[in-house]
Design an enzyme around this catalytic site. Structure first.
Site, PDB file in Angstrom:
ATOM      1  N   TYR A 146      -5.175  -6.113  19.976  1.00  0.00           N
ATOM      2  CA  TYR A 146      -4.533  -6.616  21.193  1.00  0.00           C
ATOM      3  C   TYR A 146      -5.191  -6.086  22.461  1.00  0.00           C
ATOM      4  CZ  TYR A 146      -0.737  -8.031  18.024  1.00  0.00           C
ATOM      5  OH  TYR A 146      -0.007  -8.585  17.006  1.00  0.00           O
ATOM      6  N   ASP A 227      -0.919  -6.483   3.038  1.00  0.00           N
ATOM      7  CA  ASP A 227      -0.362  -7.673   2.378  1.00  0.00           C
ATOM      8  C   ASP A 227       0.656  -7.268   1.314  1.00  0.00           C
ATOM      9  OD1 ASP A 227      -2.609  -6.545   1.278  1.00  0.00           O
ATOM     10  OD2 ASP A 227      -3.505  -8.391   0.567  1.00  0.00           O
ATOM     11  N   ASP A 251       3.159  -4.777  14.445  1.00  0.00           N
ATOM     12  CA  ASP A 251       3.869  -5.839  15.160  1.00  0.00           C
ATOM     13  C   ASP A 251       4.561  -6.747  14.151  1.00  0.00           C
ATOM     14  OD1 ASP A 251       4.701  -7.577  17.084  1.00  0.00           O
ATOM     15  OD2 ASP A 251       2.737  -8.410  17.540  1.00  0.00           O
ATOM     16  N   ASP A 255       8.822  -6.588  12.692  1.00  0.00           N
ATOM     17  CA  ASP A 255       9.723  -7.740  12.824  1.00  0.00           C
ATOM     18  C   ASP A 255      10.278  -8.156  11.460  1.00  0.00           C
ATOM     19  OD1 ASP A 255       9.607  -7.953  15.527  1.00  0.00           O
ATOM     20  OD2 ASP A 255       9.057 -10.078  15.550  1.00  0.00           O
TER      21      ASP A 255
END
Ligand code: NAD
Length: 364
Positions: A146, A227, A251, A255
């Protein structure tokens, strides 16, 4: 001793839920004999309305002077609010990104807890939710993909976009140290999440985390690929204690973990720098759809206050007392609308704050 807390109530439900968090902190001060002094500051949409920008230099300076920052949430309805007609750098969220950067907040902590009383809200199968879970995701917040160089340009006539993923060993070391320090205050297990079978940054991440682990022999370290971790969060979340990972993986995984608890209004977060200083805020947004109706769930904001006590003010007993008061209020059957279930008593935001404050006691 007086502790100085900068308070950014923000937009939407922010003012309602932070008022309740302050009510509970005031009760902690009363029970444990502390003095908390608050300095209220504007950030986000309300700062745009007052000063024409989402974050002023004065607000940054006031935050830096404080021992910690307690925040609600910022932003409005992204389709209808005039704040979102402004250029990107003047929108509410630009204020938050700038504040995190100015305060050097590189470690984001998100506890994801499934409370026994709220198991029915959990989206997982009953045999999994029955075991409960209590994990903390520590996400690197100021590096990685990012923040790397990026550009979009034609290459041999084909439009091509490039994002750069970069980490240096110092960035990795400082977040690994935070993860092990936090694990020492919990169940002493760290799961470091990477993609070391493919990425160079992940191989360096693994090496540095292993070096740091040597200073914490009481903590068990395991490595996991991102994963497979995404699968494990929905298959067997009880196995995790502290999970540490880079910015983008964190991130996404945070969530996912938040979602499986089933109730966004319950989840606090903390963003820390190298010292004890931190910014504490609910994981959810400003929920403009329910703002001003006294129906928001203030528990995430109240638990953010508990994290502030634990991590910035070193007040473990006080933090335990707030967390115990939240558990007690749930056990007593009180619920806001978002976590309501049959047989429980529905209460508003302010009443929930009062009920929790009343249950704060020593020796919890
Ligand atoms: P949101 O988290 O605000 O709301 C999503 C849903 O969850 C809504 O239905 C809302 O009513 C509900 N909800 C959230 N918190 C709740 C609570 N405490 N009690 C009960 N219900 C709750 O997400 P969104 O609608 O996508 O975003 C709204 C605004 O918040 C946007 O402007 C967004 O940019 C901003 N936002 C801010 C932050 C922050 O301040 N750190 C984080 C995320 C989103």
């Amino acid at each position: 001793m007086t502790n100085h807390i900068a308070v950014i109530k923000g937009d939407g439900i922010g003012p309602e839920i932070v008022t309740e968090a302050m009510k509970v902190l005031d009760r902690v001060a009363e029970v444990f004999g502390h003095t908390f002094e608050y300095e209220q500051l504007l950030m986000g949409g309300c700062s745009i309305d007052a000063y024409g920008e989402p974050l002023t230099d004065d607000t940054i300076a006031a935050c830096k002077r404080a021992d910690a920052v307690l925040m609600g949430s910022i932003g409005g309805n992204t389709t209808t609010s005039p704040w979102y007609k402004l250029p990107a750098h003047l929108r509410p969220e630009a204020g938050l990104l700038k504040l995190r950067k100015s305060l050097g907040l590189f470690a984001n902590l998100r506890p994801c807890v499934l409370y026994p009383e709220l198991r029915r809200a959990c989206t997982l199968r009953e045999d999994i939710s029955e075991q409960g879970f209590d994990m903390l995701i520590m996400r690197e917040l100021t590096g990685g993909l990012y923040f790397g160089e990026r550009h979009t340009e034609p290459v041999d006539g084909v439009m091509t976009a490039v994002d750069t993923l970069k980490y240096d060993e110092n960035e990795i070391r400082r977040i690994a140290i935070k993860a092990f320090e936090v694990a020492m205050k919990r169940r002493r297990k760290v799961t470091s999440v990477d993609k070391a079978n493919v990425l160079d940054t992940s191989r360096l991440w693994r090496k540095v985390v292993e070096e740091v682990a040597k200073d914490y022999p009481e903590v068990t370290l395991e490595h996991a690929l991102v994963d497979s971790t995404a699968m494990q969060i929905v298959r067997a979340p009880a196995q995790f204690d502290v999970m540490v990972t880079e910015n983008m993986f964190g991130d996404i995984l945070s969530d996912e973990a938040a979602m499986v608890t089933g109730s966004l209004g319950m989840l606090p977060s903390a963003s820390l720098n190298e010292t004890k200083f931190g910014l504490y805020e609910p994981s959810g947004g400003s929920a403009p759809d329910i703002a001003g109706k006294d129906i928001a769930n203030p528990i995430a904001a109240i638990l953010s206050g508990a994290m502030l006590l634990r991590y910035s003010l070193d007040m473990q007993a006080e933090a335990d007392a707030v967390e115990a008061a939240v558990k007690q209020v749930l056990a007593d059957g009180y619920r806001t609308g978002d976590i309501m279930s049959e047989g429980c008593t529905r209460v508003g935001c302010a009443e929930m704050g009062t009920l929790i404050a009343e249950r704060v006691k020593k020796g919890a």
